[in-house]
Motif scaffolding. Structure first.
Motif, PDB file in Angstrom:
ATOM      1  N   GLY A 176       0.820  -1.208   0.000  1.00  0.00           N
ATOM      2  CA  GLY A 176       0.000   0.000   0.000  1.00  0.00           C
ATOM      3  C   GLY A 176       0.849   1.249   0.000  1.00  0.00           C
ATOM      4  N   GLU A 177       1.915   1.224   0.780  1.00  0.00           N
ATOM      5  CA  GLU A 177       2.823   2.373   0.816  1.00  0.00           C
ATOM      6  C   GLU A 177       3.521   2.558  -0.528  1.00  0.00           C
ATOM      7  OE1 GLU A 177       5.427   1.699   4.076  1.00  0.00           O
ATOM      8  OE2 GLU A 177       3.838   1.934   5.564  1.00  0.00           O
ATOM      9  N   GLU A 178       3.919   1.451  -1.143  1.00  0.00           N
ATOM     10  CA  GLU A 178       4.563   1.541  -2.453  1.00  0.00           C
ATOM     11  C   GLU A 178       3.600   2.115  -3.486  1.00  0.00           C
ATOM     12  OE1 GLU A 178       5.911  -2.361  -3.404  1.00  0.00           O
ATOM     13  OE2 GLU A 178       7.323  -2.425  -1.747  1.00  0.00           O
TER      14      GLU A 178
ATOM     15  N   ALA B 278       4.003   5.617  -5.486  1.00  0.00           N
ATOM     16  CA  ALA B 278       4.003   5.635  -6.950  1.00  0.00           C
ATOM     17  C   ALA B 278       3.013   6.672  -7.466  1.00  0.00           C
ATOM     18  CB  ALA B 278       3.661   4.252  -7.490  1.00  0.00           C
ATOM     19  N   ILE B 279       1.852   6.772  -6.827  1.00  0.00           N
ATOM     20  CA  ILE B 279       0.867   7.771  -7.245  1.00  0.00           C
ATOM     21  C   ILE B 279       1.368   9.177  -6.941  1.00  0.00           C
ATOM     22  CG2 ILE B 279      -1.418   8.697  -6.725  1.00  0.00           C
ATOM     23  CD1 ILE B 279      -2.388   5.854  -6.373  1.00  0.00           C
TER      24      ILE B 279
ATOM     25  N   ASP C 293       1.943  11.949 -14.253  1.00  0.00           N
ATOM     26  CA  ASP C 293       0.784  11.768 -15.133  1.00  0.00           C
ATOM     27  C   ASP C 293      -0.434  12.467 -14.527  1.00  0.00           C
ATOM     28  OD1 ASP C 293      -1.005  10.919 -17.006  1.00  0.00           O
ATOM     29  OD2 ASP C 293      -1.133   8.862 -16.264  1.00  0.00           O
ATOM     30  N   PRO C 294      -0.941  13.512 -15.173  1.00  0.00           N
ATOM     31  CA  PRO C 294      -2.074  14.238 -14.589  1.00  0.00           C
ATOM     32  C   PRO C 294      -3.359  13.409 -14.525  1.00  0.00           C
ATOM     33  CG  PRO C 294      -1.524  15.137 -16.755  1.00  0.00           C
ATOM     34  CD  PRO C 294      -0.481  14.119 -16.409  1.00  0.00           C
ATOM     35  N   GLN C 295      -3.527  12.469 -15.462  1.00  0.00           N
ATOM     36  CA  GLN C 295      -4.727  11.622 -15.435  1.00  0.00           C
ATOM     37  C   GLN C 295      -4.720  10.714 -14.206  1.00  0.00           C
ATOM     38  OE1 GLN C 295      -6.826  12.980 -17.163  1.00  0.00           O
ATOM     39  NE2 GLN C 295      -7.250  11.670 -18.916  1.00  0.00           N
ATOM     40  N   LEU C 296      -3.575  10.172 -13.875  1.00  0.00           N
ATOM     41  CA  LEU C 296      -3.456   9.303 -12.702  1.00  0.00           C
ATOM     42  C   LEU C 296      -3.720  10.099 -11.426  1.00  0.00           C
ATOM     43  CD1 LEU C 296      -2.703   6.530 -11.515  1.00  0.00           C
ATOM     44  CD2 LEU C 296      -0.341   7.343 -11.442  1.00  0.00           C
ATOM     45  N   LEU C 297      -3.140  11.292 -11.340  1.00  0.00           N
ATOM     46  CA  LEU C 297      -3.347  12.122 -10.152  1.00  0.00           C
ATOM     47  C   LEU C 297      -4.798  12.573 -10.045  1.00  0.00           C
ATOM     48  CD1 LEU C 297      -0.107  14.270 -10.292  1.00  0.00           C
ATOM     49  CD2 LEU C 297      -0.588  12.341  -8.802  1.00  0.00           C
ATOM     50  N   ARG C 298      -5.407  12.927 -11.162  1.00  0.00           N
ATOM     51  CA  ARG C 298      -6.815  13.346 -11.170  1.00  0.00           C
ATOM     52  C   ARG C 298      -7.705  12.176 -10.743  1.00  0.00           C
ATOM     53  NH1 ARG C 298      -7.524  15.032 -16.414  1.00  0.00           N
ATOM     54  NH2 ARG C 298      -6.586  17.003 -15.818  1.00  0.00           N
TER      55      ARG C 298
END
Length: 69
Positions: A12-14, A18-19, A24-29
């Motif tokens: 979970g920490e990994e 990674a996030i 990547d703005p799509q991943l963060l959004r």
């Protein structure tokens, strides 16, 4: 068993790191929207619990009073 839990926590920490380190703005959004939905759902459940708690307390008190009478 403890080792399995440690493995789950480290994964979970990994995943979180990674996030958080992603460009990547799509991943963060997507992660932000998921968190908003989850927190909103938890808030709603807590509000319902807070509204129902006095009713259950009163019902338990009246049932106890009725059966001990």
């Amino acid at each position: 068993m403890k080792k399995d839990l440690d493995n789950i926590e480290s994964r979970g920490e990994e995943y979180l790191m990674a996030i958080m380190s992603s460009d990547d703005p799509q991943l963060l959004r997507g992660a932000a929207l998921e968190m908003i939905v989850v927190v909103g759902h938890m808030y709603r459940k807590i509000q319902i619990h807070m509204l129902l708690h006095p009713g259950f307390f009163l019902a338990g008190f009246l049932a106890g009073w009725y059966f001990t009478k």
